[in-house]
Each structure stands twice: as C-alpha cells, then as structure tokens.
Write an enzyme that holds these catalytic residues in place. Structure first.
Site, PDB file in Angstrom:
ATOM      1  N   SER A 198     -43.076  27.905-105.772  1.00 43.38           N
ATOM      2  CA  SER A 198     -44.250  27.883-104.915  1.00 43.38           C
ATOM      3  C   SER A 198     -44.896  26.517-105.053  1.00 43.38           C
ATOM      4  O   SER A 198     -44.505  25.705-105.898  1.00 43.38           O
ATOM      5  CB  SER A 198     -45.234  29.001-105.302  1.00 43.38           C
ATOM      6  OG  SER A 198     -45.591  28.904-106.670  1.00 43.38           O
TER       7      SER A 198
ATOM      8  N   LEU B 235     -53.129  41.460-112.600  1.00 49.97           N
ATOM      9  CA  LEU B 235     -51.952  41.835-111.819  1.00 49.97           C
ATOM     10  C   LEU B 235     -51.474  40.619-111.038  1.00 49.97           C
ATOM     11  O   LEU B 235     -52.247  39.977-110.331  1.00 49.97           O
ATOM     12  CB  LEU B 235     -52.282  42.962-110.836  1.00 49.97           C
ATOM     13  CG  LEU B 235     -51.172  43.340-109.840  1.00 49.97           C
ATOM     14  CD1 LEU B 235     -49.943  43.896-110.557  1.00 49.97           C
ATOM     15  CD2 LEU B 235     -51.690  44.346-108.803  1.00 49.97           C
TER      16      LEU B 235
ATOM     17  N   LEU C 108     -39.878  42.360-106.189  1.00 52.80           N
ATOM     18  CA  LEU C 108     -38.800  43.122-105.560  1.00 52.80           C
ATOM     19  C   LEU C 108     -37.447  42.458-105.789  1.00 52.80           C
ATOM     20  O   LEU C 108     -36.419  42.984-105.361  1.00 52.80           O
ATOM     21  CB  LEU C 108     -39.049  43.260-104.050  1.00 52.80           C
ATOM     22  CG  LEU C 108     -40.186  44.188-103.629  1.00 52.80           C
ATOM     23  CD1 LEU C 108     -40.371  44.169-102.117  1.00 52.80           C
ATOM     24  CD2 LEU C 108     -39.920  45.610-104.100  1.00 52.80           C
TER      25      LEU C 108
ATOM     26  N   CYS D  32     -39.190  21.706 -94.024  1.00 55.79           N
ATOM     27  CA  CYS D  32     -40.490  22.273 -94.405  1.00 55.79           C
ATOM     28  C   CYS D  32     -41.421  21.202 -94.955  1.00 55.79           C
ATOM     29  O   CYS D  32     -42.622  21.202 -94.663  1.00 55.79           O
ATOM     30  CB  CYS D  32     -40.299  23.389 -95.430  1.00 55.79           C
ATOM     31  SG  CYS D  32     -39.712  24.936 -94.725  1.00 55.79           S
TER      32      CYS D  32
END
Length: 388
Positions: free
Chosen positions: A131, A166, A192, A355
């Site tokens: 990120s 979290l 996930l 990008c």
C-alpha cells in the site's frame, strides 16, 4: 486493411491530447488535437479478436501480447488516456453495480493477492507492505517510508495501551505487529488472502506476539459485533475491493464493530468522480474493484453518526511508492518471467508504471480519512503529535 481501418476509427475517438501511431506496414498517423507527445508502435497486425469497441482493453491486451510498444513518457500516455476516457467513465455500467457476495470477494482477492508470498517479496520492502508509503524526504528508502506510513496511521488514531485494534485487510500483518510492539494493544488482523494469512501468522509467531495479535482468514462482514467490539479500526488499501454497492455495507459494519467514541481510519484510493473501473484493470489486475470518489465516501459518514476529524491526500506519496515497486520489479524481471511468463511480466509492468503515472497526471488520488463514532471530546486539540 479492415483491421487498420477499424483501429483508426477507434483511435480517432481519442481526440484530446496528441499521439502518433506507427502501424505494422510502416504507415504513421497522428491523432488528437495537440502535437503528439508519444508514439504507439504496432510490431505486427493485431488478431481479429481484438476488442475494437474498447480502446483501453484492446491496447492493454495488445501490449501484454507484445503486439504494441510505447515510445515516450508514461505520464504523457496516461494524461491522454484520462483526457479521452474520464467523461465516458462517468456513466456506470450495470455489471459493476452488482453486489459482490462473500464468495465473489474472496475469489477476487485470491486472483491478485494469492500469487505467492515469494512473488511479492521480490519487489516489496521487508515489511511486505502493499500500500502507499509515506515519504518524509525524497531520499527515504521504501522500507523507511512504509514504517513511517504505519507510524503515521497509529499516531493518527491515538492508540492507547490495552485498547482493541482491528485491521481490516491486514495484508502481511506489519501494522498489527507495530501496534502491538509500540503501543501494547490487543490487535486483530483479518484478510481473505490465504497467502497473506499464512505469512502474517508466521511473522507473529517468529516475534513471539501470539498473545497480543490474532489473525483470522475471514470476511469483515462475518465478524460478530455481539462478541467483540474495537476501540480503533483501520483499513489500509481494502476499501477499493468491496465494490460500489458495498461501500455502505462497509460503513455499517464499522459502525457495529466500533465502540461509542471510537476512532476509525480509512486509507483508500479515491477518484474525482464516480467512474466505472478501467476495463483492463478490472479484467486483469483487480476484478470486482471500484475506486470510490472522495465525495461519495464522505457522504456516507453522517448516516452512521461518523464525525470527520481529519483527511489527508497522499497522492504523490503513492506515485513515488509505485515508482519504487516498478524499479524493484524490473530488477527481478528474469526471475518473475521464468515463473509466470513474459505476458504476465508485461501486464504487471504496465500496471505498476501506469498507476504511478495516473497518480501524477489524472484525478486519481489516495486519502486517509479519520473519523469518530459519535462525538469524542478527548482527542488531542491539534495534530502536532503527527509530525514530532
């Protein structure tokens, strides 16, 4: 001849900016309303199956297949692409408004993030942060900038010892690790991605932090708020994957999981407008993804009594992050090509370099949005602590 005519008709629709095309038979033609800023070179005649209705998808696939190459700055290329596609993208296609179920979300995450920890470790930094980093100076290393990003986030949410944190979409777990080490909190990371899950678990065990950090392979929507709530919730680079119809579901779930007065930070790519996903990116890089606009994200906050207290653009930080990734990816190109093939390498080069250019030249941005659940009068009066 027919294919060349079809290509010319397609490219004539791009009438803003300027570029040249060199066709496979040597003919050169200019397109747009400006002096050409880059060249598009066809090494051979494209196949009949090329999609002549979608220039972005057609050119992206042709590049992957080695049919075309570009000469010139990727910044110039992305500027022309943006000039000629942004208005068209403002009309949403129904297919992108279909709500993703949990299984579809997991399959989409698997497509990108489960390419293998060995693959990502070749070009990410040692924290395995996938990120936007935070560069305090232009000479910061990627590793240093990623640690600075994590620390910047943890200071923003004003962590206190023994609080419950979290991390939604925890990646390889370094934010939770840093939070546990520096702030002595109880952290839960969820993902996930099976590769990220296994990688994060190994790191936590190696550092002996099992009593402070729990990692779960679970969809955030499946967390039971009647069993656990959190003082602080962060999400870094995950919001872009939920899909447009699920933006509100995300906010609703954060509301359920966050204690009254709790703080949440959303770190997400944003757009100027509500646009459909780039067709090439949606097919090959991030299926099911949707880049929300800043305004539609902020619009959701009052619905859950979320109070915006800080918003920060990191646009140029992400361009620099992607430049670093691209450079390191190219250094390991031979290893990656041996495992995945030349088409895969060209696809990822186009993604990373494209990008980076998009963040510099289009309305693509990234924001950290900080908000509280209800009013919180115990927050620091200023944000001076962020920059100590």
């Amino acid at each position: 001849m027919l294919q060349k005519m079809a290509l010319k008709l397609l490219l004539k629709k791009w009438n803003k900016g300027g570029f040249s095309v060199v066709f496979w038979d040597g003919e050169k033609a200019n397109f747009g309303n400006e002096t050409p800023s880059f060249n598009l070179i066809f090494h051979k005649e494209p196949p009949m199956k090329l999609n002549y209705d979608d220039a972005i998808l057609a050119l992206g696939e042709a590049y992957m297949d080695g049919i075309i190459d570009f000469e010139g700055s990727m910044d110039d290329i992305m500027r022309v692409v943006a000039l000629n596609t942004q208005q068209a993208c403002k009309k949403h296609e129904n297919v992108l408004l279909i709500e993703q179920d949990n299984r579809a979300q997991q399959q989409n995450i698997h497509h990108h993030y489960d390419l293998g920890n060995d693959f990502f470790s070749l070009w990410l930094d040692d924290t395995m942060s996938y990120s936007c980093a935070y560069f305090k100076t232009p000479t910061d290393s990627l590793y240093q900038a990623q640690l600075q990003k994590i620390d910047h986030i943890l200071r923003k949410i004003n962590l206190k010892p023994n609080e419950k944190l979290l991390d939604i979409g925890c990646g390889w777990g370094w934010l939770s690790i840093r939070a546990a080490q520096q702030y002595q909190v109880q952290a839960t990371g969820i993902t996930l991605s099976t590769e990220q899950y296994e990688g994060a678990k190994c790191r936590i065990q190696e550092l002996g932090l099992e009593k402070q950090i729990k990692v779960e392979l679970i969809n955030y929507l499946d967390l039971n708020s009647s069993k656990v709530q959190f003082d602080k919730i962060v999400s870094v680079g995950m919001f872009e994957h939920v899909g447009r119809k699920n933006l509100e579901r995300y906010m609703k779930k954060v509301n359920e999981l966050l204690v009254p007065g709790g703080t949440s930070l959303l770190h997400t790519i944003t757009g100027m407008f509500e646009e459909v996903t780039n067709s090439w990116m949606g097919k090959y890089i991030f299926p099911g993804g949707y880049v929300p606009s800043l305004r539609e994200t902020i619009w959701l906050l009052p619905e859950y009594d979320f109070h915006l207290i800080h918003a920060e653009s990191l646009r140029m930080h992400y361009a620099k992050t992607l430049d670093n990734w691209y450079e390191k990816f190219c250094e390991n190109k031979d290893v990656i090509q041996e495992k995945f093939g030349e088409r895969f390498v060209r696809m990822w080069e186009l993604y990373l370099k494209g990008c980076a250019a998009a963040f510099r030249t289009t309305g693509l941005d990234i924001h950290q949005i900080l908000f509280t659940k209800g009013l919180n009068n115990q927050l620091p009066l200023t944000y001076a602590h962020l920059y100590k």
